[in-house]
Design an enzyme around this catalytic site. Sequence first.
Site, short mmCIF file in Angstrom:
data_model
loop_
_atom_site.label_atom_id
_atom_site.label_comp_id
_atom_site.label_asym_id
_atom_site.label_seq_id
_atom_site.Cartn_x
_atom_site.Cartn_y
_atom_site.Cartn_z
N GLY A 191 21.84 -11.15 -1.01
CA GLY A 191 22.96 -11.94 -0.49
C GLY A 191 22.59 -13.41 -0.42
O GLY A 191 21.44 -13.78 -0.19
N GLY B 214 24.80 -15.77 1.30
CA GLY B 214 25.66 -16.46 2.26
C GLY B 214 24.83 -17.35 3.16
O GLY B 214 23.70 -17.71 2.82
N ALA C 32 23.25 -16.70 5.89
CA ALA C 32 22.00 -16.07 6.30
C ALA C 32 21.05 -15.95 5.10
O ALA C 32 19.90 -16.39 5.16
CB ALA C 32 22.26 -14.71 6.93
N GLY C 33 21.52 -15.37 4.01
CA GLY C 33 20.66 -15.13 2.86
C GLY C 33 20.23 -16.42 2.17
O GLY C 33 19.06 -16.58 1.80
N HIS D 97 40.94 -10.62 14.29
CA HIS D 97 41.18 -12.04 14.58
C HIS D 97 42.65 -12.27 14.86
O HIS D 97 43.51 -11.81 14.11
CB HIS D 97 40.72 -12.87 13.37
CG HIS D 97 40.58 -14.32 13.69
ND1 HIS D 97 41.65 -15.12 13.96
CD2 HIS D 97 39.49 -15.10 13.78
CE1 HIS D 97 41.21 -16.34 14.21
NE2 HIS D 97 39.91 -16.36 14.10
N SER E 275 42.49 -20.79 11.05
CA SER E 275 41.37 -21.02 11.98
C SER E 275 41.77 -20.98 13.44
O SER E 275 42.82 -21.47 13.84
CB SER E 275 40.74 -22.39 11.69
OG SER E 275 39.87 -22.72 12.75
N ARG F 221 38.97 -13.92 21.22
CA ARG F 221 39.75 -13.33 20.14
C ARG F 221 40.28 -11.94 20.47
O ARG F 221 41.42 -11.61 20.16
CB ARG F 221 38.89 -13.25 18.89
CG ARG F 221 38.61 -14.60 18.33
CD ARG F 221 37.67 -14.57 17.16
NE ARG F 221 37.55 -15.93 16.63
CZ ARG F 221 36.77 -16.26 15.62
NH1 ARG F 221 36.03 -15.35 15.02
NH2 ARG F 221 36.74 -17.49 15.18
N GLU G 83 25.68 -11.28 9.46
CA GLU G 83 26.66 -10.27 9.87
C GLU G 83 26.17 -8.85 9.57
O GLU G 83 26.68 -7.87 10.13
CB GLU G 83 28.00 -10.53 9.15
CG GLU G 83 29.17 -9.75 9.74
CD GLU G 83 30.50 -10.04 9.05
OE1 GLU G 83 30.58 -11.01 8.28
OE2 GLU G 83 31.47 -9.31 9.30
N LEU H 274 28.65 -18.60 12.09
CA LEU H 274 27.89 -19.57 11.29
C LEU H 274 26.57 -19.87 12.00
O LEU H 274 25.51 -19.97 11.38
CB LEU H 274 28.70 -20.84 11.10
CG LEU H 274 30.10 -20.66 10.48
CD1 LEU H 274 30.74 -22.02 10.20
CD2 LEU H 274 30.03 -19.86 9.21
#
Lengths: 652, 249
Positions: free
Chosen positions: A54, A56, A58-59, A280, A298, A344, A439, A455
């Site tokens: 991945g 993203g 994190a990756g 959401h 958002s 949320r 995630e 994030l």
Amino acid sequence: MSNPTAYADYTTGEPLADTKAPEGPVEDRWDTRRFTAKLVNPANRRRHTVIVVGTGLAGGSAGATLAEQGYHVVQFCYQDSPRRAHSIAAQGGINAAKNYRNDGDSIHRLFYDTVKGGDFRSRESNVHRLAQISVEIIDQCVAQGVPFAREYGGLLDTRSFGGVQVSRTFYARGQTGQQLLLGAYQALSRQIAAGNVEMHARTEMLDLIVVDGRARGIVARDLVSGEITTHFADAVVLASGGYGNVFYLSTNAMNSNATAIWRAHRRGAHFANPCFTQIHPTCIPRTGDHQSKLTLMSESLRNDGRIWVPRAAGDTRPAAEIPEDERDYYLERIYPSFGNLVPRDIASRAAKNVCDEGRGVGPGGQGVYLDFADAIARLGRKAVEERYGNLFEMYERITAENPYEVPMRIYPAVHYTMGGLWVDYDLQTTIPGLFAIGEANFSDHGANRLGASALMQGLADGYFVLPATVNDYLARNPGHDTPGPEHPAVAAAVAETRERLHRLVGVDGDRSADSFHREIGELMWEYCGMSRNAEGLRKALDRIPQIREEFWRRIKVPGTEGEFNQSLERANRIVDYLELAELMCLDALHRAESCGGHFREESQTPDGEAARRDEEFGYAAAWEFTGTGRAPVLHREDLVFAYVHPTQRSYA
Amino acid sequence: MKLTLRIWRQHDPDAPGGMAAYDVEGISPDMSFLEMLDTLNERLTVEGQDPVAFDHDCREGICGACSLVINGEAHGPERTTSCQLHMRSFRDGDTIDVEPWRAAAFPVVRDLVVDRGAFDRIIQSGGYVSVPTGAAPEAHATPVPKAAADSAFEHAECIGCGACVAACPNGSAMLFTSAKVNHLGALPQGAPERETRVLDMVAQMDAEGFGGCTLTGECATACPKGIPLTSITAMNREWLRASRKVPRG
């Protein structure tokens, strides 16, 4: 499976303990852990290979940082480029306890807000570390050239997000995820150019290779040639994102999938809190059966937009014709101190409730208004445009309605999964050498994630936490021989993968992968969505094995496995959704309490709020796989709250 | 709506390609262009034909994966990405041509899918700030004038889709490259590598086989994120400045 509820059963195994989190004051634990971690001599690092799946937030950040430290990184993404992972779509912002506003923020407050926002189902040690690291993330990203919004004095601007009363969210218009991801991608690109990262784009992980109890590699498919390849390493890091696409309609990218984490689960990694999914509150409502995905608006819009529905059920007048005193600004009414900025889970459930009462707006009554008329009157159109211009434009493009003139219509949609692979304080799964970040793991958000925290967590894990803990793992486990293709564990993983793909192509049935995906998604939305009850979950648990059986009888995958074949990619991901869905329903059924995004109708307060049952369910549920359709084993990790005392959350 | 689609079909990079016609019915104006293609692919799949391969992922206009030339225009008639183009932009009975990006540096992988790896290699050649994790100073140590931050953002919005290249009669990647050069160049954080960045990125761009720029402006017209044409002239200035300062053999 003669007894329709037999597979809803599970057995209970040994409790889990997070053995890596040090004792002592919570604010000292990360320092302590870093000090007790063993280090790998810099000269020896290049001899260690780490696989990262991945690219993203994190990756990407993990791959770049590990490579900077001197490790040899082999990295994978299914997209054509590491710049496209779905982190890129995050709009609103990233939290950090900088307290630049001098509005009473602190690391402890961010820690407190996150534990409370997660409805007391996360781990204090991890969350405190996240809050500590948050400030370093902003420094790092600014230094990379991430163009955060700034004030006229040249300093960074911030805004408020749901569930908090300070302004700690840093942002880059409505494209914060894009800018942060490009920062990580550029750092990764620098390491690719330096030869420290071997990047495999358009390559999807299809299985994990476990040798002698340790994660030693992956089986992957080159999505262009169809070739099945094996890759070996001293540690494997999964940064493959969440599993929200099990619902078919979600705000996730179309190809985001659960295969990497599910295959790791099947190989022995426990899966924690799979039923904790985030719906959401502010997404664009669906328009018809052709809908392929849902688009988020958002949460930052709730800073200035006011949410309302007509007071009377069945009121079909256009918004402009409904007088002020016939509108119900229900969040401001029910939750006066947080108003439109409640967390949320609460905002989503409230929207569902008013729609269930027949007061929803738009086609099918599945929507509520998010109205900017007051903000435009107060701030002027230009200021609103400055803050949300790209979001308004996106809304208009999708709906053909101008939100400067008529209120937006929004409805909740699946957005994020708090559950994921169980990890300890080191972010290591129950398989030694297998780490899960972002995630893909379950660690920091409990039963509900606060806005702008995904994030933060992705980058905290990738830039700072994982590089420190992988170091320790590699230092303690030096020198393993690389298993060859002839090793039985490797050969078995490859053979199983080939067999699965071959079988998918061979069924030659009459239904597309998409049709099965829609079916399982609708079932999950109905029974394991915004509100759940035992009866519905039982129904889903009865139905899922039937769909699975039908899938293997009727799936149609044109083409072959030895070529570029997007139908095969999809079908193979659905194989895993059809198992994961079952575990999600089982987890939801077993957790007979409401907490955060998990709302069990049987467990609510007199005024309809989620009622936690801490005595019985104050734990993280980590599930061990025992076979498809077979009762999994539940391992409980008791959660201890020494700093943030569990209370009924109140945002009133 | 009922439509006739003429779609470029090509099995692999070495196979000959050609346009194939398909009729689709029951198309709603609220569908996105890709959802319309989903409808076609669903039918092809059930009929046992190979569905049309195309790149897509986020379907909200930000990942940059989707990449269709629609009726001769990169991303079609609206100034957006293919995924955010809706069928309300077309009329019942229309014939629509769908082709992949056409550029020497973007070889076709299959049908409408192309290889944009050249873009990654341009970024790898210098599209970054060299700041290892942990080495960053306090974020407020260097205030950045709002105008500079806004200018950086305007260029940083590039999604790397490649529409600029597809739209350019020369297949040039100047707009893509200049967007990154100007994003980082506008910020104090990007200043130390200002000269080497532009020289290396332009050299890599040329090495990838992209065409030269003749300032036709097609790129900026096709760009779904509105990267301005002045980005290219600004990069030319940067390149000239850098090449005088750092002579290369």
